[in-house]
Enzyme design. Structure first.
Site, PDB file in Angstrom:
ATOM      1  N   LEU A   1      30.269 -10.002  32.418  1.00 33.05           N
ATOM      2  CA  LEU A   1      30.546  -8.928  31.457  1.00 33.05           C
ATOM      3  C   LEU A   1      30.425  -9.460  30.034  1.00 33.05           C
ATOM      4  O   LEU A   1      30.803 -10.591  29.750  1.00 33.05           O
ATOM      5  CB  LEU A   1      31.954  -8.372  31.706  1.00 33.05           C
ATOM      6  CG  LEU A   1      32.138  -7.701  33.077  1.00 33.05           C
ATOM      7  CD1 LEU A   1      33.615  -7.454  33.366  1.00 33.05           C
ATOM      8  CD2 LEU A   1      31.345  -6.398  33.162  1.00 33.05           C
TER       9      LEU A   1
ATOM     10  N   ASN B   1      39.968 -10.940  38.039  1.00 35.80           N
ATOM     11  CA  ASN B   1      38.909 -11.337  38.967  1.00 35.80           C
ATOM     12  C   ASN B   1      39.517 -12.188  40.071  1.00 35.80           C
ATOM     13  O   ASN B   1      40.540 -12.843  39.867  1.00 35.80           O
ATOM     14  CB  ASN B   1      37.870 -12.169  38.197  1.00 35.80           C
ATOM     15  CG  ASN B   1      36.750 -12.671  39.084  1.00 35.80           C
ATOM     16  OD1 ASN B   1      36.165 -11.915  39.879  1.00 35.80           O
ATOM     17  ND2 ASN B   1      36.429 -13.956  38.967  1.00 35.80           N
TER      18      ASN B   1
ATOM     19  N   HIS C   1      38.548 -15.432  42.430  1.00 42.72           N
ATOM     20  CA  HIS C   1      37.565 -16.519  42.505  1.00 42.72           C
ATOM     21  C   HIS C   1      37.846 -17.337  43.770  1.00 42.72           C
ATOM     22  O   HIS C   1      39.000 -17.684  44.035  1.00 42.72           O
ATOM     23  CB  HIS C   1      37.677 -17.402  41.254  1.00 42.72           C
ATOM     24  CG  HIS C   1      36.613 -18.450  41.198  1.00 42.72           C
ATOM     25  ND1 HIS C   1      35.332 -18.179  40.766  1.00 42.72           N
ATOM     26  CD2 HIS C   1      36.624 -19.749  41.562  1.00 42.72           C
ATOM     27  CE1 HIS C   1      34.599 -19.280  40.855  1.00 42.72           C
ATOM     28  NE2 HIS C   1      35.359 -20.242  41.338  1.00 42.72           N
TER      29      HIS C   1
HETATM   30  C1  GRF Z   1      35.094 -13.280  47.599  1.00 37.18           C
HETATM   31  O1  GRF Z   1      35.186 -14.508  48.255  1.00 37.18           O
HETATM   32  C2  GRF Z   1      35.367 -13.444  46.127  1.00 37.18           C
HETATM   33  O2  GRF Z   1      36.226 -14.487  45.816  1.00 37.18           O
HETATM   34  C3  GRF Z   1      34.012 -13.765  45.588  1.00 37.18           C
HETATM   35  O3  GRF Z   1      33.118 -12.987  46.345  1.00 37.18           O
HETATM   36  C4  GRF Z   1      33.670 -12.735  47.623  1.00 37.18           C
HETATM   37  C5  GRF Z   1      33.616 -11.250  47.832  1.00 37.18           C
HETATM   38  O4  GRF Z   1      33.857 -10.862  49.146  1.00 37.18           O
HETATM   39  N1  GRF Z   1      34.000 -13.550  44.153  1.00 37.18           N
HETATM   40  P1  GRF Z   1      33.968  -9.327  49.536  1.00 37.18           P
HETATM   41  O5  GRF Z   1      32.745  -8.609  48.998  1.00 37.18           O
HETATM   42  O6  GRF Z   1      35.233  -8.790  48.958  1.00 37.18           O
HETATM   43  O7  GRF Z   1      33.993  -9.326  51.031  1.00 37.18           O
END
Ligand code: GRF
Length: 190
Positions: free
Chosen positions: A87, A101, A103
């Site tokens: 963003l 977010n 991570h």
């Molecule tokens: C998660 O592991 C998140 O930490 C990362 O992308 C993945 C998304 O998984 N940023 P989902 O689409 O919610 O199954």
């Protein structure tokens, strides 16, 4: 009632978890007013299946400004749930303190540009880390640099592969994401 906007790029299992924990009351007094995807993905389908307003804004240079145009002004929280676009700083500043977010690692380790999805899990294995986990944090213009809200770790074993780490991290995410959202939205301690 608090309004949440969720941004997705992938399968949206975290989005599903947010939907379910709003429904079961783990996240209190909230509803998802809009789901935005930056590409065709199953997360968008999940929103559609749940009759949640959703839209696709193709990723690219204008993503943040177009997103800025569609986000309701009364939005209480913007949740990045497996969202891959970066963003723009102006967007992050306008919504400062209201964007979070998730991570898939223990920030500040394994964060920053290029550190997403399987890249993170590969890097964790390569580095011979004894622990990994997930972090929910505020979003600022510095990639993965905002203050952490909640973090949980697990032990990395000798048999772990990037794939098994991804599964373990997802389970941790399902646990901490609703807690962190409820904390930020409703000002509750965990
Ligand atoms: C998660 O592991 C998140 O930490 C990362 O992308 C993945 C998304 O998984 N940023 P989902 O689409 O919610 O199954």
């Amino acid at each position: 009632m608090k309004n949440i906007v969720v941004l997705v790029s992938g399968s949206g299992t975290n989005l599903q978890r947010i939907i379910d924990t709003i429904e079961n009351g783990e996240i209190r007094d909230a509803e998802i007013s809009l789901v935005v995807a930056d590409r065709e993905c199953y997360g968008l389908e999940r929103a559609k299946n749940q009759h949640i307003e959703h839209l696709l804004i193709p990723r690219g240079r204008n993503f943040s400004s177009e997103l800025g145009r569609v986000i309701p002004e009364n939005t209480d929280l913007i949740v990045l749930a497996g969202f891959l676009s970066i963003l723009k700083p102006e967007f992050c500043e306008k919504w400062n303190g209201k964007i979070i977010n998730i991570h898939p690692a223990l920030l500040p380790k394994f964060g920053g540009k290029g550190m997403w999805g399987h890249h993170v899990h590969h890097a964790v294995i390569e580095a011979g880390e004894k622990e990994s986990g997930a972090t929910v944090h505020f979003v600022t213009s510095g990639i993965d640099e905002g203050e952490a809200i909640l973090q949980k770790s697990f032990t990395v074993t000798q048999d772990d592969t990037p794939e098994t780490l991804a599964e373990k991290v997802h389970l941790i995410e399902y646990e901490i994401f609703p807690k962190a959202i409820n904390k930020v939205l409703n000002n509750v301690s965990i």
